[in-house]
Design a protein around this motif. Structure first.
Motif, short mmCIF file in Angstrom:
data_model
loop_
_atom_site.label_atom_id
_atom_site.label_comp_id
_atom_site.label_asym_id
_atom_site.label_seq_id
_atom_site.Cartn_x
_atom_site.Cartn_y
_atom_site.Cartn_z
N ARG A 137 0.84 -1.20 0.00
CA ARG A 137 0.00 0.00 0.00
C ARG A 137 0.88 1.26 0.00
O ARG A 137 0.65 2.19 -0.76
N ARG A 189 2.36 5.32 -5.32
CA ARG A 189 2.28 6.78 -5.27
C ARG A 189 0.83 7.24 -5.38
O ARG A 189 -0.02 6.52 -5.91
N PRO A 190 0.52 8.47 -4.94
CA PRO A 190 -0.82 9.02 -5.15
C PRO A 190 -1.20 8.95 -6.63
O PRO A 190 -0.37 9.21 -7.50
N GLN A 191 -2.42 8.54 -6.89
CA GLN A 191 -2.99 8.32 -8.23
C GLN A 191 -2.43 7.07 -8.90
O GLN A 191 -2.79 6.76 -10.03
N TRP A 232 -8.92 0.73 2.45
CA TRP A 232 -7.80 1.67 2.32
C TRP A 232 -8.27 3.03 1.86
O TRP A 232 -7.51 4.00 1.90
N GLY A 233 -9.50 3.13 1.38
CA GLY A 233 -10.00 4.39 0.84
C GLY A 233 -9.64 4.58 -0.62
O GLY A 233 -9.77 5.68 -1.14
N TRP A 234 -9.21 3.53 -1.29
CA TRP A 234 -8.83 3.60 -2.69
C TRP A 234 -10.05 3.39 -3.57
O TRP A 234 -11.05 2.80 -3.16
N ARG A 235 -9.97 3.84 -4.80
CA ARG A 235 -11.05 3.67 -5.77
C ARG A 235 -10.91 2.30 -6.43
O ARG A 235 -9.89 2.01 -7.06
N ARG A 278 -4.99 4.53 -5.97
CA ARG A 278 -4.78 5.31 -4.74
C ARG A 278 -5.28 6.72 -4.97
O ARG A 278 -4.92 7.36 -5.96
N THR A 279 -6.11 7.21 -4.10
CA THR A 279 -6.71 8.52 -4.30
C THR A 279 -5.99 9.63 -3.53
O THR A 279 -6.16 10.78 -3.83
N VAL A 280 -5.22 9.27 -2.54
CA VAL A 280 -4.50 10.26 -1.73
C VAL A 280 -3.01 10.02 -1.84
O VAL A 280 -2.55 8.93 -1.88
#
Length: 93
Positions: A28, A32-34, A71-74, A91-93
């Protein structure tokens, strides 16, 4: 057993037919972000055709989708059948 990917080092991370839940926090952190992660492995449905498989080495059905969602991912894509599951998440953040 000591290898871990570097944090924020991957735009795309893939893991196929391998399960070691101890690596999940490091995997995780490595994206990287995005960035994207793609997991695909067997779940407990595989026991029907391979009953001697250690169930600790198998997912619970839906476990990967629940993991990346927690994880809060899309969750971009999910594929599952009677013995395996695959997800593609961003990953959104």
């Amino acid at each position: 057993d000591a290898w871990r990917p570097l944090a924020a080092n991957c735009d795309l991370l893939t893991c196929f037919n391998f399960l070691d839940r101890r690596l999940w926090p490091s995997l995780r952190a490595a994206v990287r972000p995005q960035g994207l992660i793609c997991f695909s492995t067997y779940h407990r449905g595989r026991l029907i055709e391979r009953p001697h498989t250690n169930p600790d080495h198998l997912l619970a059905p839906g476990e990967l989708a629940a993991l990346v969602t927690d994880w809060g991912w899309r969750l971009l894509a999910r594929q599952h059948n009677e013995r395996s599951e695959a997800v593609l998440a961003q990953r959104t953040v």
